[in-house]
Design a protein around this motif. Structure first.
Motif, short mmCIF file in Angstrom:
data_model
loop_
_atom_site.label_atom_id
_atom_site.label_comp_id
_atom_site.label_asym_id
_atom_site.label_seq_id
_atom_site.Cartn_x
_atom_site.Cartn_y
_atom_site.Cartn_z
N UNK A 125 40.19 18.11 33.82
CA UNK A 125 40.97 19.33 34.06
C UNK A 125 42.03 19.05 35.11
N UNK A 126 43.27 19.35 34.77
CA UNK A 126 44.40 19.16 35.68
C UNK A 126 44.35 20.24 36.76
N UNK A 127 44.30 19.80 38.02
CA UNK A 127 44.14 20.76 39.12
C UNK A 127 45.39 21.61 39.33
N UNK A 128 46.54 21.13 38.88
CA UNK A 128 47.75 21.93 38.98
C UNK A 128 47.76 23.09 37.99
N UNK A 129 46.92 23.00 36.99
CA UNK A 129 46.74 24.13 36.07
C UNK A 129 45.63 25.05 36.57
N UNK A 130 44.64 24.47 37.24
CA UNK A 130 43.50 25.24 37.73
C UNK A 130 43.87 26.18 38.87
N UNK A 131 44.66 25.70 39.82
CA UNK A 131 44.97 26.49 41.01
C UNK A 131 45.60 27.84 40.67
N UNK A 132 46.66 27.89 39.84
CA UNK A 132 47.24 29.21 39.54
C UNK A 132 46.29 30.14 38.80
N UNK A 133 45.38 29.58 38.00
CA UNK A 133 44.40 30.43 37.31
C UNK A 133 43.49 31.12 38.33
N UNK A 134 43.01 30.35 39.29
CA UNK A 134 42.14 30.92 40.32
C UNK A 134 42.89 31.96 41.15
N UNK B 61 45.49 33.76 40.30
CA UNK B 61 45.72 34.96 39.49
C UNK B 61 44.47 35.84 39.45
N UNK B 62 43.31 35.20 39.30
CA UNK B 62 42.06 35.95 39.28
C UNK B 62 41.78 36.60 40.64
N UNK B 63 42.07 35.88 41.71
CA UNK B 63 41.87 36.43 43.05
C UNK B 63 42.70 37.71 43.23
N UNK B 64 43.93 37.66 42.78
CA UNK B 64 44.79 38.84 42.90
C UNK B 64 44.31 39.97 42.01
N UNK B 65 43.76 39.64 40.87
CA UNK B 65 43.25 40.68 39.97
C UNK B 65 41.97 41.33 40.54
N UNK B 66 41.17 40.54 41.24
CA UNK B 66 39.99 41.10 41.91
C UNK B 66 40.43 42.03 43.04
N UNK B 67 41.46 41.59 43.80
CA UNK B 67 41.97 42.37 44.94
C UNK B 67 40.82 42.71 45.89
N UNK C 197 57.87 36.63 39.91
CA UNK C 197 56.49 36.46 40.37
C UNK C 197 55.61 37.59 39.85
N UNK C 198 56.06 38.82 40.05
CA UNK C 198 55.27 39.96 39.60
C UNK C 198 55.21 40.04 38.07
N UNK C 199 56.30 39.65 37.41
CA UNK C 199 56.32 39.68 35.94
C UNK C 199 55.31 38.68 35.37
N UNK C 200 55.26 37.49 35.97
CA UNK C 200 54.32 36.47 35.49
C UNK C 200 52.88 36.92 35.70
N UNK C 201 52.61 37.54 36.86
CA UNK C 201 51.27 38.05 37.12
C UNK C 201 50.89 39.14 36.11
N UNK C 202 51.82 40.05 35.87
CA UNK C 202 51.55 41.15 34.96
C UNK C 202 51.28 40.65 33.54
N UNK C 203 52.07 39.67 33.11
CA UNK C 203 51.89 39.13 31.77
C UNK C 203 50.55 38.41 31.63
N UNK C 204 50.13 37.74 32.70
CA UNK C 204 48.89 36.97 32.64
C UNK C 204 47.63 37.81 32.78
N UNK C 205 47.77 39.04 33.26
CA UNK C 205 46.57 39.87 33.45
C UNK C 205 46.29 40.81 32.27
N UNK C 206 47.16 40.80 31.27
CA UNK C 206 46.96 41.67 30.11
C UNK C 206 45.62 41.36 29.43
N UNK D 294 46.06 35.68 28.95
CA UNK D 294 46.67 34.37 28.80
C UNK D 294 47.25 33.96 30.16
N UNK D 295 46.72 32.90 30.74
CA UNK D 295 47.16 32.46 32.06
C UNK D 295 48.51 31.73 32.02
#
Length: 347
Positions: free
Chosen positions: A179-188, A190-196, A238-247, A255-256
């Motif tokens: 698993x490429x860690x540069x792909x893993x970090x933004x997924x984590x 994004x999830x952290x922000x969704x948990x809030x 930034x906000x657009x990418x987050x919004x698209x990934x949390x659908x 889709x991350x």
């Protein structure tokens, strides 16, 4: 409820553009190690500039500001924080310095997240220890203040569980060599922000955790270039990418990809800025070999015109002479022809 599982990254069909960015970043990261060994004094100047910009822009994203004069004093510690905004700024300063200094010792777990948060909020009147004690939402507003959309977050009673699940899933994936860690970090992230997980400071915490996780994978670019400034400069993206990934996040159908792509794009811009900043800083040293030192440190192709702009005190004929001498010596590789000619350090 969302299931935290990053194992999908093993078989993730990477968009060619995303893959290209990841490959370039990884190559640049490895080559920048050489720069740190040979440009200590230059990098110290970049560090000073980066921490000021990071503290200012990460807070500015959330509408937290103060004057430039007071900002410099706050970051240096010569000025005591006054009012809500300056207390928030001082907390971010301390948390960022903690990560810069102790990133090798920090283990990502629930306790370390709470420790960083306590530093971030240590001066704030809104400081409530631990995870949120009441439910919260993320609110989108237009420039006139009209509410456009409400984003639900994880309920308070499930917050601690969700944070632990995300962290455990992160470690499971981090320990997987496929698993490429540069792909893993933004997924984590994004999830952290969704948990809030906190009542306040979630966005700033996400950026602090981003810096920490990049450090721990060997990407210390945030020490020299402000990732927060890149985000603030285009925060709508930034906000657009987050919004698209949390659908459909709650149903595990999100889709991350949008946020991964955004994250890698900003990280790549940071490495490009490091190259340019090295040139500017070295030109300020007034050393006769500044141009040659820059070319030996530069990670990306650069043209003669760009070099003349970065080194205004060096004549065009001298620039041409240095480029020819280093090319003949095999230190530089020539790319393109005529006006599109660029030069890059050979590996």
């Amino acid at each position: 409820m969302h299931t935290f599982d990053y194992r999908f990254l093993k078989t993730f069909k990477v968009d060619p553009d995303i893959l290209n960015r990841a490959v370039k970043i990884q190559a640049l990261m490895g080559r920048s190690v050489i720069a740190r060994k040979t440009a200590g004094s230059v990098l110290k100047g970049l560090e000073r500039r980066a921490i000021i910009m990071s503290v200012a822009d990460s807070n500015a994203i959330e509408g937290i500001r103060t004057s430039e004069t007071r900002l410099v004093g706050l970051i240096s510690g010569r000025t005591a924080p006054l009012g809500h905004d300056e207390k928030e700024i001082a907390g971010y300063r301390d948390a960022l310095r903690f990560i810069h200094t102790d990133h090798e010792k920090i283990v990502l777990n629930k306790e370390s997240v709470l420790d960083i948060y306590s530093i971030l909020m240590r001066y704030s009147e809104l400081n409530e220890p631990g995870f949120k004690t009441r439910d919260n939402v993320i609110v989108d507003r237009d420039l006139e203040g009209t509410i456009l959309k409400i984003h639900p977050t994880v309920p308070k009673e499930k917050t601690e569980w969700a944070v632990e699940q995300a962290i455990w899933a992160f470690w499971e994936a981090r320990n997987d060599p496929d698993i490429n860690k540069l792909l893993l970090i933004p997924c984590f992230i994004m999830d952290f922000l969704r948990i809030h997980p906190f009542l306040d400071g979630n966005g700033r915490m996400s950026r602090l955790l981003t810096v920490l996780l990049l450090y721990q994978e060997g990407y210390d670019i945030c020490r020299y270039v402000s990732l927060e400034s890149k985000i603030n400069a285009g925060k709508n993206d930034y906000y657009r990418a987050l919004e698209q990934s949390e659908i459909e996040w709650d149903d595990n159908k999100n889709d991350y990809t949008p946020f991964i792509s955004y994250f890698l794009g900003q990280l790549f811009l940071c490495y490009r800025e490091l190259d340019r900043s090295l040139g500017i800083e070295l030109s300020g040293n007034k050393k006769s070999n500044a141009l040659e030192v820059y070319l030996r440190l530069s990670n990306l192709p650069v043209s003669k015109k760009e070099l003349m702009s970065m080194f205004p005190d060096v004549s065009e004929s001298t620039v041409e002479l240095v480029l020819k001498r280093m090319s003949d010596a095999g230190e530089l590789k020539k790319i393109g022809a005529a006006r599109s000619t660029r030069y890059v350090r050979r590996r």
